[in-house]
Design a protein around this motif. Structure first.
Motif, short mmCIF file in Angstrom:
data_model
loop_
_atom_site.label_atom_id
_atom_site.label_comp_id
_atom_site.label_asym_id
_atom_site.label_seq_id
_atom_site.Cartn_x
_atom_site.Cartn_y
_atom_site.Cartn_z
N UNK A 67 0.95 -1.24 0.10
CA UNK A 67 0.04 0.18 0.09
C UNK A 67 0.82 1.29 0.07
N UNK A 68 2.23 1.30 0.16
CA UNK A 68 2.97 2.16 0.40
C UNK A 68 2.84 3.28 -0.54
N UNK A 69 2.90 2.83 -2.07
CA UNK A 69 2.91 3.90 -2.90
C UNK A 69 1.61 4.74 -3.01
N UNK A 70 0.57 4.56 -2.22
CA UNK A 70 -0.79 5.18 -2.33
C UNK A 70 -0.53 6.39 -1.30
N UNK A 71 0.60 5.99 -0.53
CA UNK A 71 0.80 7.30 0.62
C UNK A 71 1.78 8.17 0.07
N UNK A 72 2.33 8.41 -1.39
CA UNK A 72 3.28 9.13 -1.82
C UNK A 72 3.26 10.61 -1.47
N UNK A 73 1.98 11.03 -1.19
CA UNK A 73 2.24 12.41 -0.90
C UNK A 73 2.48 12.72 0.61
N UNK A 74 2.04 11.69 1.55
CA UNK A 74 2.04 11.96 2.94
C UNK A 74 3.54 11.46 3.17
N UNK A 75 4.23 10.54 2.43
CA UNK A 75 5.62 10.03 2.67
C UNK A 75 6.29 11.13 2.44
N UNK A 76 6.08 11.73 1.23
CA UNK A 76 6.97 12.93 0.58
C UNK A 76 6.99 14.02 1.63
N UNK A 77 5.93 14.28 2.39
CA UNK A 77 5.89 15.46 3.31
C UNK A 77 6.38 14.88 4.60
N UNK A 81 13.28 14.90 2.79
CA UNK A 81 14.68 14.78 2.03
C UNK A 81 14.80 13.39 1.35
N UNK A 82 13.74 12.73 1.27
CA UNK A 82 13.95 11.52 0.58
C UNK A 82 13.62 11.97 -0.97
N UNK A 83 14.17 10.98 -1.63
CA UNK A 83 14.01 11.14 -3.10
C UNK A 83 12.70 10.09 -3.64
N UNK A 84 12.16 10.14 -4.71
CA UNK A 84 11.27 9.49 -5.16
C UNK A 84 11.41 8.90 -6.50
N UNK A 85 11.09 7.63 -6.77
CA UNK A 85 11.51 7.12 -8.00
C UNK A 85 10.15 6.60 -8.39
N UNK A 86 9.80 7.08 -9.69
CA UNK A 86 8.52 6.86 -10.26
C UNK A 86 8.80 5.74 -11.40
N UNK A 163 11.13 18.21 -9.96
CA UNK A 163 12.07 17.50 -10.79
C UNK A 163 13.08 16.88 -10.06
N UNK A 164 13.79 17.84 -9.13
CA UNK A 164 14.90 17.71 -8.64
C UNK A 164 14.98 16.45 -7.49
N UNK A 165 13.52 16.02 -7.13
CA UNK A 165 13.46 14.93 -6.35
C UNK A 165 12.98 13.93 -6.67
N UNK A 181 22.98 7.26 -10.48
CA UNK A 181 23.34 8.68 -10.82
C UNK A 181 22.29 9.77 -9.97
N UNK A 182 21.15 9.11 -9.87
CA UNK A 182 19.94 9.75 -8.96
C UNK A 182 20.28 9.80 -7.72
N UNK A 183 20.87 8.64 -7.20
CA UNK A 183 21.07 8.30 -5.81
C UNK A 183 22.43 8.63 -5.24
N UNK A 184 23.17 9.14 -6.18
CA UNK A 184 24.62 9.51 -5.79
C UNK A 184 25.33 8.25 -5.26
N UNK A 185 25.14 7.07 -6.24
CA UNK A 185 25.71 5.75 -5.47
C UNK A 185 26.75 5.37 -6.90
N UNK A 186 27.77 4.73 -6.49
CA UNK A 186 28.45 4.16 -7.63
C UNK A 186 27.93 2.97 -8.41
N UNK A 187 28.08 3.02 -9.76
CA UNK A 187 27.44 1.92 -10.48
C UNK A 187 28.29 0.53 -10.29
#
Length: 243
Positions: A67-77, A81-86, A163-165, A181-187
């Motif tokens: 169910x987590x993806x339904x809470x996208x707005x609540x989780x983003x708030x 500082x969390x990033x969001x992957x669609x 878009x930055x997020x 690249x989005x998560x600033x992690x090494x490939x």
């Protein structure tokens, strides 16, 4: 995506995590959906926010799936500082998969009835699923309805998240480069993009639920038979004594 995040060192919470502790997780998500989507008395039952989400998923650092993806707005708030992957997926391919798994599950009369007999796994799972799809598509599983709900869900996120997020990840096209690249992690070196088979995994969970239900029915039937035989023998012995 769950497998990829784990390979990068994250501890993601996928919807299947609920099966590790069904009474706790399913019932907490049910409470969260009732508080955030169907709450007629918010002064008595506050909506889930940072404190409540920490209680539910605080030991994880990423969250995916329903169910987590339904809470996208609540989780983003709650986690600014969390990033969001669609994860973009062809709507026809998504519907084919969903119709063979979650929508199929919701349409099976046996599970609708058996939810009232199982308070540990199937009952919480069914009630959780029913609320998920009530939010998503009003529990209407017609193809045109669910496809439109799917497209609307994506558009709502695109319109609200900066878009930055936000990373729009094209399933079947993008891979480690775009994600890292989005998560600033090494490939990862010499690592192909992981593949999973969610339809088979979901069917496995349903098979386990069905097997558990059948075992219970057999136990009840055996108990009923034993009680019946016992009562018959008791009546017979009592009749013999009475003579």
């Amino acid at each position: 995506m769950t497998i990829a995040l784990r390979k990068l060192g994250y501890n993601p919470y996928h919807g299947s995590e609920c099966f590790k502790n069904p009474p706790r997780d399913f019932n907490l998500w049910i409470e969260a959906m009732e508080c955030n989507f169907f709450n007629t008395h918010p002064e008595k039952k506050p909506a889930y926010s940072t404190e409540e989400f920490d209680r539910l998923i605080g030991s994880y650092d990423a969250v995916l799936d329903v169910p987590a993806c339904l809470f996208w707005k609540d989780l983003a708030a709650a986690y600014p500082d969390a990033k969001i992957i669609l994860t973009n997926r062809d709507v026809d391919a998504w519907h084919k998969s969903a119709d063979a798994t979650v929508f199929k599950f919701m349409r099976i009369p046996f599970f609708r009835v058996w939810q009232h007999m199982d308070s540990k796994v199937l009952g919480p799972l069914f009630r959780n699923s029913e609320l998920v799809w009530k939010i998503f598509c009003g529990n209407n599983y017609e193809e045109a309805v669910v496809k439109q709900a799917y497209l609307d869900h994506y558009e709502q996120i695109r319109a609200a998240i900066p878009k930055s997020r936000l990373l729009e990840f094209e399933t079947g096209k993008d891979g480690w480069k775009e994600l890292c690249e989005f998560l600033d992690e090494p490939v990862p070196d010499d690592e192909s993009w992981p593949k999973a088979y969610p339809t088979a995994e979901f069917q496995h969970h349903m098979d386990l639920a069905m097997a558990g239900a059948i075992r219970t029915i057999v136990q009840w039937t055996g108990l009923g038979l034993a009680v019946g035989v016992g009562a018959f023998l008791l009546r017979k012995n009592w009749s013999m004594l009475a003579r």
